[in-house]
Design an enzyme around this catalytic site. Structure first.
Site, PDB file in Angstrom:
ATOM      1  N   LYS A 223      17.117 -80.599  69.683  1.00  0.00           N
ATOM      2  CA  LYS A 223      15.967 -80.412  70.578  1.00  0.00           C
ATOM      3  C   LYS A 223      14.955 -81.546  70.394  1.00  0.00           C
ATOM      4  O   LYS A 223      14.995 -82.255  69.384  1.00  0.00           O
ATOM      5  CB  LYS A 223      15.313 -79.041  70.315  1.00  0.00           C
ATOM      6  CG  LYS A 223      14.773 -78.859  68.893  1.00  0.00           C
ATOM      7  CD  LYS A 223      14.280 -77.449  68.670  1.00  0.00           C
ATOM      8  CE  LYS A 223      13.634 -77.303  67.293  1.00  0.00           C
ATOM      9  NZ  LYS A 223      13.211 -75.929  67.006  1.00  0.00           N
ATOM     10  N   HIS A 236       3.348 -75.370  74.091  1.00  0.00           N
ATOM     11  CA  HIS A 236       3.027 -73.958  73.896  1.00  0.00           C
ATOM     12  C   HIS A 236       1.764 -73.583  74.672  1.00  0.00           C
ATOM     13  O   HIS A 236       1.574 -72.430  75.059  1.00  0.00           O
ATOM     14  CB  HIS A 236       2.803 -73.651  72.415  1.00  0.00           C
ATOM     15  CG  HIS A 236       4.048 -73.759  71.588  1.00  0.00           C
ATOM     16  ND1 HIS A 236       4.485 -74.940  71.054  1.00  0.00           N
ATOM     17  CD2 HIS A 236       4.960 -72.814  71.223  1.00  0.00           C
ATOM     18  CE1 HIS A 236       5.605 -74.729  70.376  1.00  0.00           C
ATOM     19  NE2 HIS A 236       5.910 -73.453  70.466  1.00  0.00           N
ATOM     20  N   ASP A 308      13.752 -74.368  76.294  1.00  0.00           N
ATOM     21  CA  ASP A 308      12.731 -73.909  75.365  1.00  0.00           C
ATOM     22  C   ASP A 308      12.180 -72.589  75.910  1.00  0.00           C
ATOM     23  O   ASP A 308      12.488 -72.186  77.040  1.00  0.00           O
ATOM     24  CB  ASP A 308      11.640 -74.974  75.232  1.00  0.00           C
ATOM     25  CG  ASP A 308      10.937 -74.939  73.878  1.00  0.00           C
ATOM     26  OD1 ASP A 308      11.026 -73.905  73.191  1.00  0.00           O
ATOM     27  OD2 ASP A 308      10.292 -75.932  73.510  1.00  0.00           O
TER      28      ASP A 308
END
Length: 408
Positions: A223, A236, A308
Site C-alpha cells: 500500500k 483519514h 483503503d
C-alpha cells in the site's frame, strides 16, 4: 485371359490393403483430438466453486468489514450469515489480549464455517506506531528504522516475524508493507511508516518484508498505490491532492509498486489520493484511469485490488459511500474495505447488489473479481479452522533474538 483376371485380383487386393491403412491413419488423429479435448475439459476447481455460489455470496466476497467490540455481536453474525462478507479487518478496539484475540478469530471462523468460502481476517500490522497485536507481544521496529539498518536478512526476518505472529493469532492477511516514499517532509500520515525517502530503499526493504510475510503463509497487502508519500493532507480527514505528472510519478512513486508486482505481489491497496494530472475528478480508489489503465494494463497487475477504508474522510466528505463503492468496483477494484459503522457497511453491500440487479455492474465482471479472490484464498490455503492460544514467551523470544542482534 487368365493373366488378365489375375491382374484384376491383384489390383483389388492392393486397393483393400491401402484402404485399410488409410482408415487406420485417419483414426489416429481422432484419438489425439479426443485426448486434447479431454485435457481442455479438465475441471478448474476455482471455477467449479465459483459456479456454485449465489449472487449474494459473490457480492459478499467483494466487501471486507470491521466490527465494534472484542467479541461477536448480532450485527457481525448477520454480516457473516446473511451478507456472506469476504472477511474482517481488526483494530486496537477489537483486541485486548492474546487469548481474547484468538477467541475472537476462532469465533469468526466458527460462524463462517457454515458458508463455503473461508474468511480473510486482516490487520494493519506494519510495526512501529501502526501495530494492532496485543501488548504481550514484542513489536517490530518502524519501517524507517528498518530502512536505516539496511540489512537484507534483517528486513526479510522482520517480515517473517510479522507474518508468523499474525498466523499464530488466527490472522491471515496483513495490510503491510507500506511502499510509499517519504519524499515530503511535511507529510505526517506516512512519515516513519515509510522505509525511506528514495525509491531504491523503499523497493529493496518493502519487497523483503513482503516476501517474509508471504513465506509465513500470511497474505501481504502492499500500500498505498499510487503513492501517499508526497501529500500534505491526511486521507483519514479529507482528500489529498498530488499535482505531479504521470512522468514524474513513473520516476518515483510508481517504482516500488512496479517492483513488487514484478516480484509476485498478491494484493495492492489503492489510496484515497487525487492525482489531478491523471484524473482531476476522482481519487485513485474511484479512478478507472489509475486502477484499470495504469495498475492493471500498464503495470500488468492481475492480482486482487483492495481499497483503503471507504469510511475515511477523503470519501465520506466528498462522495456517497454506496455510490463510491460501486464506482470503485467499476473502475477495477475487487474488494472495498468498510471498516466502521454497521449502517455504512449495509449501505455498501446493498448498493452493490442494486448495481448488479440493474446491470450497472455485470455478472461477468463480478465473476472475474470473485475468481481472483477465490484464487488468492486457495493459494494461501485459507481455512476456517480454529487454533490454540500460542505460547507468548516462544513468540517473543524469536523477535528478541533478532532485535538484539541488529539493534544495540
Amino acid at each position: 485371359m487368365k493373366k488378365w483376371i489375375e491382374c484384376i485380383i491383384l489390383l483389388l487386393v492392393i486397393t483393400i490393403i491401402f484402404t485399410g491403412c488409410s482408415e487406420k491413419t485417419e483414426k489416429k488423429p481422432d484419438r489425439e483430438f479426443v485426448k486434447e479435448e479431454m485435457e481442455e475439459e479438465e475441471v478448474d476447481p476455482i471455477m467449479e466453486k465459483l459456479e456454485k455460489m449465489t449472487i449474494d455470496e459473490k457480492i459478499g466476497q467483494l466487501v471486507l468489514v470491521g466490527l465494534d467490540g472484542v467479541e461477536l455481536d448480532d450485527k457481525t453474525v448477520e454480516l457473516i450469515e446473511s451478507y456472506y462478507v469476504g472477511g474482517f479487518i481488526l483494530f486496537k478496539k477489537n483486541i485486548n489480549s492474546v487469548s481474547q484475540l484468538v477467541e475472537l478469530t476462532n469465533s469468526i471462523k466458527s460462524i463462517n464455517s457454515k458458508n463455503t468460502i473461508p474468511m480473510f481476517i486482516g490487520v494493519d500490522e506494519e510495526g512501529g506506531r501502526v501495530s494492532r497485536i496485543p501488548k504481550e507481544i514484542i513489536k517490530t521496529p518502524k519501517a524507517r528504522d528498518i530502512g536505516l539498518i539496511d540489512d537484507e536478512h534483517f528486513s526479510y526476518e522482520i517480515g517473517k516475524i510479522l507474518g508468523n505472529n499474525l498466523s499464530l493469532l488466527g490472522i491471515n492477511m496483513d495490510f503491510a508493507p507500506v511502499l510509499d516514499i517519504h519524499s515530503n517532509s511535511k507529510n505526517t500520515v506516512i512519515g516513519d511508516r515509510a522505509f525511506g525517502s528514495t525509491s531504491q530503499i523503499v523497493s529493496k526493504h518493502g519487497l523483503l518484508v513482503m516476501n517474509g510475510i508471504k513465506d509465513s503463509h500470511v497474505i501481504p497487502v502492499v500500500k498505498h498505490f499510487p503513492g501517499h508519500g508526497d501529500t500534505y493532507m491526511d486521507s483519514h480527514v479529507n482528500l489529498p491532492v498530488v499535482n505531479k505528472t504521470k512522468e514524474e510519478l513513473e520516476k518515483l512513486e510508481f517504482i516500488p509498486f512496479k517492483e513488487a508486482i514484478n516480484n509476485g505481489a498478491d494484493v495492492v491497496m489503492i489510496g484515497h489520493i487525487l492525482l489531478s494530472n491523471i484524473d482531476e475528478e476522482y481519487p485513485a480508489t474511484l479512478s478507472k484511469s489509475l486502477i484499470n489503465d495504469i495498475l492493471r494494463e500498464e503495470l500488468k497487475f492481475d492480482g486482487v485490488v483492495v481499497t483503503d477504508d471507504m469510511t475515511m474522510g477523503a470519501i465520506t466528505k466528498n462522495f456517497d459511500i454506496g455510490s463510491a463503492s460501486v464506482r470503485s468496483l467499476k473502475a477495477g477494484s475487487d474488494i472495498v474495505l468498510v471498516c466502521f459503522e454497521h449502517e455504512k457497511q449495509l449501505k455498501v453491500l446493498n448498493a452493490i447488489r442494486e448495481a448488479v440487479n440493474n446491470n450497472d455492474i455485470s455478472k461477468d465482471e463480478i465473476d472475474k473479481k470473485v475468481y481472483r479472490i477465490l484464487k488468492l484464498k486457495d493459494k494461501y490455503n485459507l481455512k476456517d479452522n480454529e487454533i490454540e492460544v500460542p505460547n507468548v514467551i516462544d513468540v517473543n523470544n524469536r523477535t528478541k533474538e533478532l532485535l538484539d542482534k541488529y539493534i544495540k
